[in-house]
Write a protein that holds these residues in place. Sequence first.
Motif, short mmCIF file in Angstrom:
data_model
loop_
_atom_site.label_atom_id
_atom_site.label_comp_id
_atom_site.label_asym_id
_atom_site.label_seq_id
_atom_site.Cartn_x
_atom_site.Cartn_y
_atom_site.Cartn_z
N PRO A 1 -11.42 -5.25 -5.75
CA PRO A 1 -11.45 -6.26 -4.82
C PRO A 1 -11.78 -5.72 -3.43
O PRO A 1 -11.60 -4.71 -3.35
CB PRO A 1 -9.88 -6.85 -4.90
CG PRO A 1 -9.24 -5.65 -5.58
CD PRO A 1 -10.15 -4.94 -6.34
N ASP B 1 0.92 -1.27 -0.03
CA ASP B 1 0.09 -0.10 0.08
C ASP B 1 0.92 1.19 -0.06
O ASP B 1 0.51 2.41 -0.70
CB ASP B 1 -0.88 0.03 1.02
CG ASP B 1 -2.19 -0.76 1.27
OD1 ASP B 1 -2.29 -1.41 -0.16
OD2 ASP B 1 -2.78 -1.18 2.31
N ASN C 1 -4.41 -3.12 2.00
CA ASN C 1 -4.43 -3.52 0.36
C ASN C 1 -5.22 -2.72 -0.73
O ASN C 1 -5.70 -3.18 -1.55
CB ASN C 1 -5.21 -5.07 0.32
CG ASN C 1 -4.54 -6.08 1.17
OD1 ASN C 1 -3.35 -5.90 1.34
ND2 ASN C 1 -5.02 -7.03 1.39
N TRP D 1 -3.57 -1.06 -2.55
CA TRP D 1 -2.66 -1.12 -3.75
C TRP D 1 -3.40 -2.11 -4.84
O TRP D 1 -3.14 -1.87 -6.07
CB TRP D 1 -1.35 -1.77 -3.32
CG TRP D 1 -1.64 -3.19 -2.92
CD1 TRP D 1 -1.76 -3.79 -2.01
CD2 TRP D 1 -1.20 -4.54 -3.90
NE1 TRP D 1 -1.73 -5.18 -1.65
CE2 TRP D 1 -1.48 -5.55 -3.01
CE3 TRP D 1 -1.23 -4.73 -5.19
CZ2 TRP D 1 -1.26 -6.66 -3.39
CZ3 TRP D 1 -1.04 -6.13 -5.65
CH2 TRP D 1 -1.28 -7.12 -4.67
N LYS D 2 -4.32 -2.94 -4.58
CA LYS D 2 -5.25 -4.07 -5.59
C LYS D 2 -6.11 -3.16 -6.16
O LYS D 2 -6.36 -3.49 -7.31
CB LYS D 2 -5.80 -4.93 -4.47
CG LYS D 2 -4.66 -5.89 -3.80
CD LYS D 2 -5.52 -7.16 -3.21
CE LYS D 2 -4.73 -8.30 -2.71
NZ LYS D 2 -5.38 -9.24 -1.96
N TRP D 3 -6.61 -2.14 -5.55
CA TRP D 3 -7.44 -1.15 -6.22
C TRP D 3 -6.70 -0.57 -7.70
O TRP D 3 -7.42 -0.34 -8.70
CB TRP D 3 -8.15 -0.12 -5.27
CG TRP D 3 -9.23 -0.41 -4.44
CD1 TRP D 3 -9.33 -1.66 -4.21
CD2 TRP D 3 -9.92 0.13 -3.57
NE1 TRP D 3 -10.30 -1.89 -3.09
CE2 TRP D 3 -10.80 -0.73 -2.85
CE3 TRP D 3 -10.13 1.54 -3.75
CZ2 TRP D 3 -11.78 -0.28 -1.82
CZ3 TRP D 3 -11.19 1.90 -2.58
CH2 TRP D 3 -11.84 1.01 -1.66
N ARG E 1 -6.23 -2.80 -14.62
CA ARG E 1 -6.79 -3.98 -15.63
C ARG E 1 -8.10 -3.56 -16.37
O ARG E 1 -8.47 -3.89 -17.51
CB ARG E 1 -7.33 -5.20 -14.47
CG ARG E 1 -6.16 -6.15 -13.85
CD ARG E 1 -6.57 -6.84 -12.86
NE ARG E 1 -5.39 -7.75 -12.47
CZ ARG E 1 -5.80 -8.47 -11.44
NH1 ARG E 1 -6.99 -8.58 -10.85
NH2 ARG E 1 -4.56 -9.32 -10.82
N GLU F 1 -13.22 -9.40 4.79
CA GLU F 1 -13.21 -8.66 3.41
C GLU F 1 -14.36 -7.38 3.46
O GLU F 1 -15.61 -7.76 3.78
CB GLU F 1 -13.42 -9.59 2.47
CG GLU F 1 -12.19 -10.44 2.20
CD GLU F 1 -12.22 -11.63 1.06
OE1 GLU F 1 -13.38 -11.53 0.64
OE2 GLU F 1 -11.29 -11.93 0.79
N VAL G 1 -4.07 -1.59 -9.00
CA VAL G 1 -4.02 -2.56 -10.01
C VAL G 1 -5.28 -3.04 -10.77
O VAL G 1 -5.20 -3.07 -11.89
CB VAL G 1 -3.35 -3.88 -9.35
CG1 VAL G 1 -3.33 -5.18 -10.43
CG2 VAL G 1 -1.99 -3.69 -8.86
N GLN G 2 -6.36 -2.99 -10.20
CA GLN G 2 -7.83 -3.18 -10.81
C GLN G 2 -7.97 -2.06 -11.82
O GLN G 2 -8.52 -2.48 -12.98
CB GLN G 2 -8.74 -3.43 -9.69
CG GLN G 2 -10.12 -3.97 -10.45
CD GLN G 2 -9.82 -5.32 -11.20
OE1 GLN G 2 -9.35 -6.32 -10.53
NE2 GLN G 2 -10.51 -5.53 -12.24
#
Length: 677
Positions: free
Chosen positions: A414, A304, A464, A466-468, A474, A391, A470-471
């Motif tokens: 996510p 993050d 997390n 950081w996953k946003w 994508r 989650e 990345v998404q």
Amino acid sequence: MQLQTVLFILLAAIMALTVVLFQYYYKSKRKGKLQVILSFLRFLAIFGTLLLLINPKFTKNEYTLQKTNLVLLADNSSSLALEGKAQAISHFSFLKDKVESLSDNFNIFTYKFGGELSNSDTLGLTEKSTNISKALAGLNEIFTGTTTAVILLSDGNQTIGEDYEFYGKRQKLPIYPVVLGDTTKYDDLAISQINTNRYAFLKNKFPLEVFISYDGKEEVSPELKVFMDDNLVYKEKVALSNVSNTKIINTQIEASTVGIKNIKVTLSPLPNEKNSANNEKLMALEVLDEKTNVAIISNVQHPDIGALKKSIESNEQRLVSIYRPDADLSKLQEVDVYILYQPDATFAKVYQQIQLRNSNSFTVLGTNTDFNFLNNIQNSFLVESGYPVQELFASPNAAFSKFDISDFSLQDFPPLLSDAGPVTILGRGEPLLKIRIKGVDMDQPLLSTVEEDASKHAILVGENIWKWRVQNYRNDQAFVEFDAFLGKLILYLTTSKGKNRFVLDYSSIYNNSNETKIKATYFDEAFVFDANASINIKVVNKSTNTSLEFPMLLKDGYYEADLSHLTPATYDFIATVTKENLSRSGSFSVLDFDAEKQFSSSNYGKLNRLANNTTGKLYFPDQMDSLVTALETDTKFVPVQKSKQIVVPLIDFKFLLGIIVAALSLEWFIRKYNGLT
């Protein structure tokens, strides 16, 4: 009608007549008109019933002539006008007249294009951009499933969009290019691209990268010059040849004064160079006298932290530094926003400094956060503890009013991880995002802002993020949407306290070929978007001191002023909400750049490859008669006669049934009326 059906009808008539004769005339002593009427009605009923059983039909054939579609697609960009506007229009008119002779075999359509495809048969050659691949894609969509040929009139020079040569490999329609413009190859120098930052900081140096290309046989040494606000700041001799025909020049330019700086890069032209327009390129950047310092403070190593740093620093106005909570507090004296990542008891001195300075902060909770410490050290919010790790999905709050988040999409994002319980906002809070757990929307904030008297804070209940980012990549192959969302949050935390009801969205630099637009968002006193506001904008040309004033138009959730008609210059503007006299001002520059002037000749080689990839053929203006003849004689485009067989019932079922019922009813009534059994 088949002979068998005719025989069945005759047989049905004979059978009906036989039954009637047997019922009414065989061994019957009654005579007269009544007997004839009754026998006729009985005949109709029996004959009609038999016709229903036979159901006679006849067939007929309809013939239609299906022609091939022939599309005349003309380039309407200004690059064709450079070689003679009248000549290009003359070629188009001549070919259009020639194509009309093919109307017996073809359905003829006429389109033109620049940046967009449009249905028209007149050329003005005024478009500032060329997108051939988009025009071909539009024709594919319009004429899908049909036999279609395309005649493309163009110089083959494309300025925006996908490379049409590669698109041609997926092209479904045969293309017959007609090359317009000068096909002679000339020695040519060109500045193909300039790269630099959009922003620079006062007294700092900013990088400048210049890409140079050369098309010629002799060795040349043109001089490259860089001007900033008409002052020469850099020059260099560049050695080029037919072997070494490209160069990349990298230099550093000092930003000595504040404001928008116009940068001009020039190459000295060759002695006999035909097109010198591409020897010069303009751009602009904005020099700022301050920057936002953001500190990320953390005891843990987590992806993050890197994602936050990358996202925030995507705006060159912001600088992010990473510290541990035991860092020397003197290093944090110039911090504008503190990002406190999963704070614990070691953050005590940092919180004391934040409170003493009335600084703004952004707290990120996670599985390593000390909630008891956090609840005791600050008075903005309370977090319940003792919950398992779970989650947390995000759900946007449509009523959020601090700044516009309508462009931020959470599609396929996510979940975040957290062991925090419900968060209670103690100050004036407003959630940006709410929590959704297992598909159920919870009335609890996931990301919320909090305002105190002299400071602003934000809290994110989960790790997390950081996953946003990345998404987002994508989804869009870019980080722009996520970075813009986080950038708005940081901007909100760095601005002075209070709610901003009137927000402008604009760029400080526009290319002449791009859409120059300024957007505005206005909220009423309840911070609800006001769709009935009257917003006027006044734009002043700083060079000529001339001004324009007009209303901003309501769009989908914002107001917009389209300024794409402005000439290259630097402008000041002020946007005003008339009913409250609430205003915002700014400035921007429109650069004098015309991509259509960057070409010295037509690109017939690329057009030829497009034709070959689509089973077409390249032609020149003096070969138009051959093109028309080739289309007329090509067996692929011969009209096709199609027949359609239609089977039609001879007798309407409902009508015949009505006659049968009427005949039987009338016969029964007459018999009863006359006392017959």
